[in-house]
Design a protein around this motif. Structure first.
Motif, PDB file in Angstrom:
ATOM      1  N   GLN A  68       0.826  -1.195   0.000  1.00 50.45           N
ATOM      2  CA  GLN A  68       0.000   0.000   0.000  1.00 50.45           C
ATOM      3  C   GLN A  68       0.872   1.262   0.000  1.00 50.45           C
ATOM      4  O   GLN A  68       2.049   1.218   0.337  1.00 50.45           O
ATOM      5  CB  GLN A  68      -0.927   0.007   1.221  1.00 50.45           C
ATOM      6  N   TYR A  77      -7.924   6.738   2.740  1.00 56.11           N
ATOM      7  CA  TYR A  77      -8.725   5.940   1.816  1.00 56.11           C
ATOM      8  C   TYR A  77      -9.769   6.764   1.053  1.00 56.11           C
ATOM      9  O   TYR A  77     -10.478   6.214   0.198  1.00 56.11           O
ATOM     10  CB  TYR A  77      -9.454   4.821   2.580  1.00 56.11           C
ATOM     11  N   ARG A 102      -6.715   7.436   8.779  1.00 56.09           N
ATOM     12  CA  ARG A 102      -7.227   6.270   8.058  1.00 56.09           C
ATOM     13  C   ARG A 102      -8.317   6.684   7.053  1.00 56.09           C
ATOM     14  O   ARG A 102      -8.290   6.290   5.883  1.00 56.09           O
ATOM     15  CB  ARG A 102      -7.761   5.261   9.062  1.00 56.09           C
TER      16      ARG A 102
END
Length: 269
Positions: free
Chosen positions: A28, A268, A264
């Motif tokens: 990632q 995303y 987080r």
């Protein structure tokens, strides 16, 4: 940090080395952390712990001149924009790209300088935690608070960082902090920053930051107060401002779970 699975590492920068912790081995996009004034990579341990085991590659740096990232004792080197250029070169050496860059306080200011110099677009997203960047209207007061000379001033700084509920440190801890915070590197940084204040705290030049940006701030912070955060949001067009209630400046230490949650979600988005 080692017990959390961190790998201590160095990037060789020609005559000196930049230290960082590396977590994760996935594919990632990397999350990179820059700490604030009078701090080091260890300060992000609680936030990193919240983000472990999610497949991220996480890099937590000791900024130049801090922790294990020793610099030669040359006054010119202790400057915010010099550090930003060093760290950008470090990203290139480590082949980091598509970065989500997270900077707290002074680390947020360095992050802004780095993004504005990032012509190869290595940084994809920017997260600023109680960031510097706009001159404080009470300049002299803030200078005395951020660069404490006495044990009493150390206690005052900790109140500005954590609020009244933070227990007063013992004599040995206060004495140690005064000694560390008044060494030559911090003296050089203070002198260089004040001398070049208009270049370092660049205000409206933040309009040059074109990448998605999250500004995360403590609602009761007096070091980077709400009006400064609102002004920063107005300058950075692709920015979002999120407040953490009842928190002052050290948001990554007081509310690591909330900070991690916002990182987080933004990562995303």
């Amino acid at each position: 940090m080692k017990i959390m699975g961190g790998i201590p590492s160095y990037a060789n920068m020609g005559g000196h080395r930049i230290f960082y912790w590396k977590f994760g081995n996935g594919n990632q996009k990397p999350i990179v952390f820059f700490h604030g004034l009078l701090d080091e990579s260890f300060g992000f341990r609680r936030v990193v712990k919240e983000l472990l085991n999610e497949g991220h590659n996480i890099y937590v740096f000791d900024l130049p001149g801090y922790g294990k990232s020793k610099l030669p004792l040359v006054k010119y080197l202790y400057q915010i924009d010099v550090w930003a250029n060093l760290l950008l070169e470090c990203f290139e050496k480590l082949n980091l790209k598509d970065i989500c860059l997270v900077g707290h306080s002074m680390g947020g200011l360095i992050s802004q300088h780095l993004v504005l110099a990032d012509h190869n677009k290595l940084v994809e997203k920017l997260i600023l935690l109680a960031p510097g960047g706009i001159p404080h209207p009470e300049r002299e007061k803030m200078r005395k608070i951020l660069f404490p000379k006495t044990e009493r001033q150390v206690v005052l700084l900790l109140r500005y960082l954590y609020g009244e509920e933070f227990p007063e440190p013992g004599y040995l801890f206060r004495h140690t902090l005064v000694t560390i915070w008044n060494d030559k590197p911090n003296e050089y940084l203070q002198e260089n920053t004040l001398r070049r204040e208009d270049e370092i705290f660049f205000g409206a030049k933040m309009k040059g930051i074109k990448i998605p940006t999250l500004i995360l701030a403590g609602a009761e912070d007096e070091i980077t107060p709400p009006f400064m955060m609102n002004q920063m949001k107005s300058y950075i067009k692709k920015s979002k401002l999120v407040w953490i209630p009842k928190i002052r400046h050290a948001i990554h230490l007081e509310k690591p779970d909330v900070v991690a949650k916002n990182i987080r979600e933004f990562y995303y988005s």
